[in-house]
Scaffold this active site. Structure first.
Site, mmCIF file in Angstrom:
data_model
loop_
_atom_site.group_PDB
_atom_site.id
_atom_site.type_symbol
_atom_site.label_atom_id
_atom_site.label_comp_id
_atom_site.label_asym_id
_atom_site.label_seq_id
_atom_site.Cartn_x
_atom_site.Cartn_y
_atom_site.Cartn_z
ATOM 1 N N VAL A 72 0.840 -1.201 0.000
ATOM 2 C CA VAL A 72 0.000 0.000 0.000
ATOM 3 C C VAL A 72 0.871 1.246 0.000
ATOM 4 O O VAL A 72 1.875 1.318 0.720
ATOM 5 C CB VAL A 72 -0.916 0.020 1.247
ATOM 6 C CG1 VAL A 72 -1.663 1.342 1.354
ATOM 7 C CG2 VAL A 72 -1.891 -1.144 1.212
ATOM 8 N N CYS A 73 0.475 2.228 -0.821
ATOM 9 C CA CYS A 73 1.118 3.549 -0.769
ATOM 10 C C CYS A 73 0.034 4.600 -0.955
ATOM 11 O O CYS A 73 -1.159 4.295 -0.926
ATOM 12 C CB CYS A 73 2.208 3.682 -1.826
ATOM 13 S SG CYS A 73 1.588 3.706 -3.521
ATOM 14 N N ALA A 74 0.424 5.842 -1.146
ATOM 15 C CA ALA A 74 -0.558 6.929 -1.214
ATOM 16 C C ALA A 74 -1.405 6.872 -2.478
ATOM 17 O O ALA A 74 -2.637 6.989 -2.427
ATOM 18 C CB ALA A 74 0.139 8.278 -1.102
ATOM 19 N N GLU A 76 -0.491 4.658 -5.523
ATOM 20 C CA GLU A 76 -0.335 3.374 -6.216
ATOM 21 C C GLU A 76 1.076 3.154 -6.739
ATOM 22 O O GLU A 76 1.598 2.041 -6.675
ATOM 23 C CB GLU A 76 -1.326 3.220 -7.384
ATOM 24 C CG GLU A 76 -1.191 1.907 -8.141
ATOM 25 C CD GLU A 76 -2.061 1.833 -9.379
ATOM 26 O OE1 GLU A 76 -1.505 1.611 -10.468
ATOM 27 O OE2 GLU A 76 -3.306 1.998 -9.254
ATOM 28 N N MET A 100 -4.069 4.729 -1.197
ATOM 29 C CA MET A 100 -4.923 5.183 -0.096
ATOM 30 C C MET A 100 -5.956 6.205 -0.558
ATOM 31 O O MET A 100 -6.998 6.365 0.074
ATOM 32 C CB MET A 100 -4.057 5.770 1.017
ATOM 33 C CG MET A 100 -3.242 4.741 1.769
ATOM 34 S SD MET A 100 -4.248 3.494 2.653
ATOM 35 C CE MET A 100 -4.868 4.459 4.034
#
Length: 375
Positions: A72-74, A76, A100
């Site tokens: 998971v990141c901000a 993609e 996210m």
């Protein structure tokens, strides 16, 4: 091995069904500490992306071999790169499609139950933000309550059910998320209702939602009764739907109570909050099912994913409803407030119609956890 995308709705089902999931969050430590994907049976490892640019060898022994791994990141991009590196090391991994930002916007529609004289109540659970919206359906008509800015989910769902949206209501002027109420009303021709005491500065037309007002949906027996319930805002209004459900807005939650400070008036409004919780709500039936506008922690979800509980149960178990001494209550409420929601002043201005940020700016304004409750 390979890496594939996992969509927000797939993660949502794992949350609701209490499945296991291992999340490798590659955002900065402060962002992870502030806000992450919550799941009762989720495990986590937070390693910033910049610590993994040169390779993932340092974390291989920290990753499970018996659980799905979701990177998971901000937005993609970083998670795709880390997922690819892990797959090259022989791991089967997923990355969160849209990051996210996408998780923050995803909503799960869930049927809460039937109305006494026909009709249904649906709850839209925004797991990444803790927002809860509602659709009341009766005899081919619908009312939407506390809609988010992702208006498509509501209009599409109404179309799937074959119902016409006739009314859109907000329990109060929201400060933690941008309301979609006005947009839905404009798109569908529905009437948009807003408590007038919260609407003193709005720059658009609305229908005044006042104490005792009845908004009929479909069969005349399905009424939404407005109950003036200030405390979170000066105009906060609760709704009793079909004599079965109590929609409390941000006044009362399952595990906490609303905060009275988002207009800078905590000391002034704490008395209103107590009056609503300890007197106005006490006059209502204990059998009413409370449906709040937010939830705080993932444990508040029921087995079916809904957030709902009988009013009588909350009077017995919710600490915020069981502080007999008024001075102690005032101290609890004014001294246990979490940080203000991100960009809450801009969100209020947007919901008043005073500013019109573009879609990307609106997404940025809403990023972060729900902060509507007294801790």
């Amino acid at each position: 091995m390979s890496f594939t995308a996992m969509k927000s709705h797939e993660v949502a089902r794992k949350v609701i069904q209490k499945k296991e999931l291992f999340i490798l969050d590659v955002r900065n430590e402060s962002d992870f500490a502030d806000w992450k994907i919550e799941g009762e049976n989720f495990s986590y490892l937070n390693v910033p992306y910049f610590d993994l640019i040169d390779g993932v060898d340092s974390i291989l022994d920290k990753l499970p071999t018996d659980k799905d791994i979701l990177v998971v990141c901000a937005k993609e991009g970083s998670s795709v790169m880390v997922a690819e590196m892990l797959s090259e090391q022989g791991l089967q991994v997923f990355y969160l499609e849209g990051g996210m930002k996408a998780w923050s916007e995803h909503m799960e529609p869930i049927k809460v139950g039937d109305l006494t004289n026909g009709g249904e109540m649906y709850q839209f659970v925004r797991l990444g933000k803790g927002c809860l919206s509602y659709m009341v359906v009766s005899n081919g008509e619908a009312a939407i309550i506390d809609a988010t800015r992702m208006t498509g989910i509501f209009t599409r769902f109404a179309k799937e059910l074959g119902v016409t949206i006739k009314h859109v209501l907000d329990t109060h002027l929201h400060a933690d998320h941008i309301s979609g109420g006005r947009s839905i009303a404009k798109e569908t021709g529905a009437t948009y209702w807003l408590p007038p005491k919260d609407a003193g500065e709005v720059v658009f037309d609305y229908q005044a939602l006042e104490d005792g007002e009845e908004v009929k949906i479909g069969n005349t027996t399905i009424n939404i009764h407005a109950l003036y319930s200030p405390g979170h805002t000066i105009g906060s209004t609760s709704f009793v739907v079909g004599e079965k459900y109590l929609l409390t807005g941000d006044i009362l939650f399952i595990d906490s109570i609303g905060r009275p400070d988002l207009a800078g008036l905590a000391e002034d409004w704490v008395g209103d909050l107590r009056e609503t919780l300890y007197h106005r709500y006490r006059e209502l039936s204990n059998e009413l099912i409370v449906l709040p506008a937010h939830f705080m922690i993932i444990e508040e979800l029921n087995e079916d994913g809904t957030v709902a509980e009988k009013l009588g149960t909350l009077f017995a178990k919710n600490h915020g409803l069981n502080i007999e001494d008024e001075a102690e209550f005032r101290k609890l409420v004014t001294e246990n407030l979490p940080p203000q929601p991100n960009a809450y002043q801009e969100i209020r201005q947007t919901n008043m119609g005073k500013i019109t940020p573009d879609e990307e700016k609106q997404r940025e304004m809403e990023i972060g956890p729900n902060r509507c409750a007294v801790r």
